[in-house]
Design an enzyme around this catalytic site. Structure first.
Site, PDB file in Angstrom:
ATOM      1  N   ARG A 228       0.865  -1.185   0.000  1.00 56.96           N
ATOM      2  CA  ARG A 228       0.000   0.000   0.000  1.00 56.96           C
ATOM      3  C   ARG A 228       0.896   1.227   0.000  1.00 56.96           C
ATOM      4  NH1 ARG A 228      -3.612  -2.411  -1.562  1.00 56.96           N
ATOM      5  NH2 ARG A 228      -5.640  -2.828  -0.619  1.00 56.96           N
ATOM      6  N   HIS A 276      -1.069   0.805  -9.670  1.00 59.32           N
ATOM      7  CA  HIS A 276      -1.809  -0.086  -8.745  1.00 59.32           C
ATOM      8  C   HIS A 276      -2.518  -1.201  -9.530  1.00 59.32           C
ATOM      9  CE1 HIS A 276      -3.995  -0.381  -4.622  1.00 59.32           C
ATOM     10  NE2 HIS A 276      -3.927  -1.570  -5.212  1.00 59.32           N
TER      11      HIS A 276
HETATM   12  P1  NDP Z   1      -1.632 -11.547   4.413  1.00 61.61           P
HETATM   13  O1  NDP Z   1      -2.525 -11.061   5.495  1.00 61.61           O
HETATM   14  O2  NDP Z   1      -1.758 -12.958   3.962  1.00 61.61           O
HETATM   15  O3  NDP Z   1      -0.104 -11.322   4.827  1.00 61.61           O
HETATM   16  C1  NDP Z   1       0.320 -10.181   5.513  1.00 61.61           C
HETATM   17  C2  NDP Z   1       1.736 -10.421   6.003  1.00 61.61           C
HETATM   18  O4  NDP Z   1       2.205  -9.225   6.618  1.00 61.61           O
HETATM   19  C3  NDP Z   1       1.811 -11.528   7.076  1.00 61.61           C
HETATM   20  O5  NDP Z   1       2.983 -12.271   6.900  1.00 61.61           O
HETATM   21  C4  NDP Z   1       1.878 -10.719   8.377  1.00 61.61           C
HETATM   22  O6  NDP Z   1       2.552 -11.370   9.449  1.00 61.61           O
HETATM   23  C5  NDP Z   1       2.709  -9.535   7.917  1.00 61.61           C
HETATM   24  N1  NDP Z   1       2.530  -8.408   8.837  1.00 61.61           N
HETATM   25  C6  NDP Z   1       1.418  -7.697   9.110  1.00 61.61           C
HETATM   26  N2  NDP Z   1       1.664  -6.752  10.020  1.00 61.61           N
HETATM   27  C7  NDP Z   1       2.969  -6.877  10.364  1.00 61.61           C
HETATM   28  C8  NDP Z   1       3.815  -6.191  11.257  1.00 61.61           C
HETATM   29  N3  NDP Z   1       3.363  -5.193  12.015  1.00 61.61           N
HETATM   30  N4  NDP Z   1       5.087  -6.599  11.327  1.00 61.61           N
HETATM   31  C9  NDP Z   1       5.550  -7.609  10.581  1.00 61.61           C
HETATM   32  N5  NDP Z   1       4.799  -8.311   9.693  1.00 61.61           N
HETATM   33  C10 NDP Z   1       3.524  -7.931   9.592  1.00 61.61           C
HETATM   34  O7  NDP Z   1      -1.838 -10.540   3.187  1.00 61.61           O
HETATM   35  P2  NDP Z   1      -1.656 -10.817   1.619  1.00 61.61           P
HETATM   36  O8  NDP Z   1      -0.337 -11.466   1.405  1.00 61.61           O
HETATM   37  O9  NDP Z   1      -2.858 -11.452   1.078  1.00 61.61           O
HETATM   38  O10 NDP Z   1      -1.644  -9.303   1.076  1.00 61.61           O
HETATM   39  C11 NDP Z   1      -0.701  -8.370   1.548  1.00 61.61           C
HETATM   40  C12 NDP Z   1      -1.089  -6.961   1.103  1.00 61.61           C
HETATM   41  O11 NDP Z   1      -0.864  -6.805  -0.291  1.00 61.61           O
HETATM   42  C13 NDP Z   1      -2.565  -6.589   1.254  1.00 61.61           C
HETATM   43  O12 NDP Z   1      -2.870  -6.219   2.593  1.00 61.61           O
HETATM   44  C14 NDP Z   1      -2.725  -5.435   0.290  1.00 61.61           C
HETATM   45  O13 NDP Z   1      -2.488  -4.204   0.947  1.00 61.61           O
HETATM   46  C15 NDP Z   1      -1.630  -5.695  -0.743  1.00 61.61           C
HETATM   47  N6  NDP Z   1      -2.176  -6.009  -2.069  1.00 61.61           N
HETATM   48  C16 NDP Z   1      -1.877  -5.164  -3.108  1.00 61.61           C
HETATM   49  C17 NDP Z   1      -2.330  -5.441  -4.365  1.00 61.61           C
HETATM   50  C18 NDP Z   1      -1.964  -4.578  -5.510  1.00 61.61           C
HETATM   51  O14 NDP Z   1      -2.540  -4.698  -6.598  1.00 61.61           O
HETATM   52  N7  NDP Z   1      -0.981  -3.697  -5.360  1.00 61.61           N
HETATM   53  C19 NDP Z   1      -3.178  -6.613  -4.648  1.00 61.61           C
HETATM   54  C20 NDP Z   1      -3.410  -7.436  -3.498  1.00 61.61           C
HETATM   55  C21 NDP Z   1      -2.930  -7.125  -2.250  1.00 61.61           C
HETATM   56  P3  NDP Z   1       1.971 -12.727  10.092  1.00 61.61           P
HETATM   57  O15 NDP Z   1       2.275 -13.787   9.055  1.00 61.61           O
HETATM   58  O16 NDP Z   1       2.735 -12.891  11.334  1.00 61.61           O
HETATM   59  O17 NDP Z   1       0.495 -12.503  10.275  1.00 61.61           O
HETATM   60  C1  OXD Z   2      -5.974  -5.533  -3.061  1.00 60.24           C
HETATM   61  C2  OXD Z   2      -5.615  -4.559  -4.051  1.00 60.24           C
HETATM   62  O1  OXD Z   2      -5.821  -5.276  -1.871  1.00 60.24           O
HETATM   63  O2  OXD Z   2      -6.034  -4.669  -5.215  1.00 60.24           O
HETATM   64  O3  OXD Z   2      -6.423  -6.639  -3.447  1.00 60.24           O
HETATM   65  O4  OXD Z   2      -4.879  -3.612  -3.759  1.00 60.24           O
END
Ligand code: NDP
Ligand code: OXD
Length: 313
Positions: A228, A276
């Protein structure tokens, strides 16, 4: 059981078509277009819903977020206390893996340098390390990062990751704030796939970038962010690119989207910008996912991928 769709600026005709194909017996209405009685809405299918909309639906039972990141929904101060389901889908993960792989390879193989040389009609070969000499670190190791890391690892890169909590992982996992400095010091290409929460806001800042490995095989560190825009301090990124603290960067997400025309990011050196779209939500795949979940919910089965609001993702 009626479902209300709100999609910000997405192609709502395509979404309505795919939803009606995936669940032909249900009524779907489109916010701002179709007439509906708020009391008939049981499901909200949303991407960046207008604040206050969800709390105006008295019989709402489930909120489906049409993307993986739920920060926009959670920012609604009036968000009702109902299950919030996020998107976890192979289609989305494959798209993200394609983008991450493209960016890692682009920086690894000096693509921006060679494009500039081509424009100048210049024939010059740069030193080329092997993938195994380059350490790719995933900041966040959830669904998307794990999917991408498998491909990056299969290409031969040395992979490791950082997450909030520990778990069984197929690569070395650094856990929690105390482990961050060591993780960064051993990372040449940083791939950020974190959610935006209070704990991760502006985590990509001058301190973090200065902590990345400066002695790596690429001659300087690279940052790739598809999480993000709120995760990054954009002034710090511009400064890091201009002063060679960073060798390069790829950004798919921005604090303000669309990225304003006067943003200094547009002209920062060695930066790849995409709008994005690293992993777009595919209407067909998402409609099937939502239809399956609604059916299971009505059969008394638990919903999948419900967001834990206390941790913010
Ligand atoms: P998940 O919830 O599966 O994974 C999030 C990861 O971040 C986990 O490993 C989590 O740790 C870690 N995390 C969260 N908070 C912290 C912290 N404070 N310190 C350290 N690690 C942290 O999410 P996804 O993989 O499905 O997606 C990730 C992000 O990608 C989404 O939230 C979204 O914002 C972004 N996204 C962007 C897209 C785009 O088109 N640009 C499309 C899709 C998603 P833990 O494993 O310990 O829970
Ligand atoms: C998502 C994105 O969070 O598109 O899936 O950014």
């Amino acid at each position: 059981m009626t479902a209300l769709l709100t999609t910000a600026n997405w192609d709502s005709d395509a979404w309505m078509h795919q939803l009606r194909t995936a669940a032909p017996d249900r009524r779907f209405v489109l916010e701002g277009v179709d007439a509906y009685d708020p009391a008939e809405i049981r499901y909200a299918l949303t991407w960046k819903p207008p604040q206050g909309l969800l709390s105006s639906l008295p019989n709402l039972e489930v909120i489906f977020n049409l993307g993986a990141g739920v920060d926009a929904v959670l920012s609604d101060p009036d968000l009702p206390d109902l299950p919030l389901v996020r998107l976890v889908d192979e289609n989305l993960a494959s798209r993200m893996t394609e983008w991450v792989t493209l960016q890692v390879l682009a920086h690894h193989r000096g693509t921006l340098t060679y494009l500039a040389q081509q424009k100048a009609h210049r024939w010059h070969e740069e030193p080329q390390p092997l993938a195994s000499e380059v350490r790719v670190g995933f900041l966040g190791y959830g669904v998307l990062a794990q999917h991408a890391a498998r491909v990056i690892g299969a290409l031969g890169f040395a992979t490791h990751a950082w997450s909030r909590t520990g778990k069984d992982a197929d690569i070395k996992l650094h856990v929690g704030a105390d482990a961050l400095p060591e993780f960064l010091a051993n990372t040449d290409i940083l791939v950020v796939l974190l959610p935006l929460t209070d704990a991760t806001r502006k985590i990509i800042n001058a301190d973090l970038m200065a902590g990345l490995a400066q002695d790596g095989a690429l001659g300087g560190p690279v940052v790739i962010n598809a999480g993000r825009g709120g995760l990054q301090d954009e002034d710090d990124i511009v400064a890091a690119l201009n002063t060679n603290v960073l060798k390069g960067a790829s950004l798919d997400v921005f604090q303000t989207e669309p990225l304003p025309a006067d943003s200094p990011l547009w002209t920062a050196p060695n930066l790849i910008i995409t709008p994005h779209n690293s992993a777009v939500s595919d209407p067909r795949a998402v409609s099937r996912y939502v239809a399956r979940q609604m059916q299971a919910f009505e059969a008394g089965e638990p919903l999948q991928n419900v967001v834990d609001r206390s941790r913010g993702y």
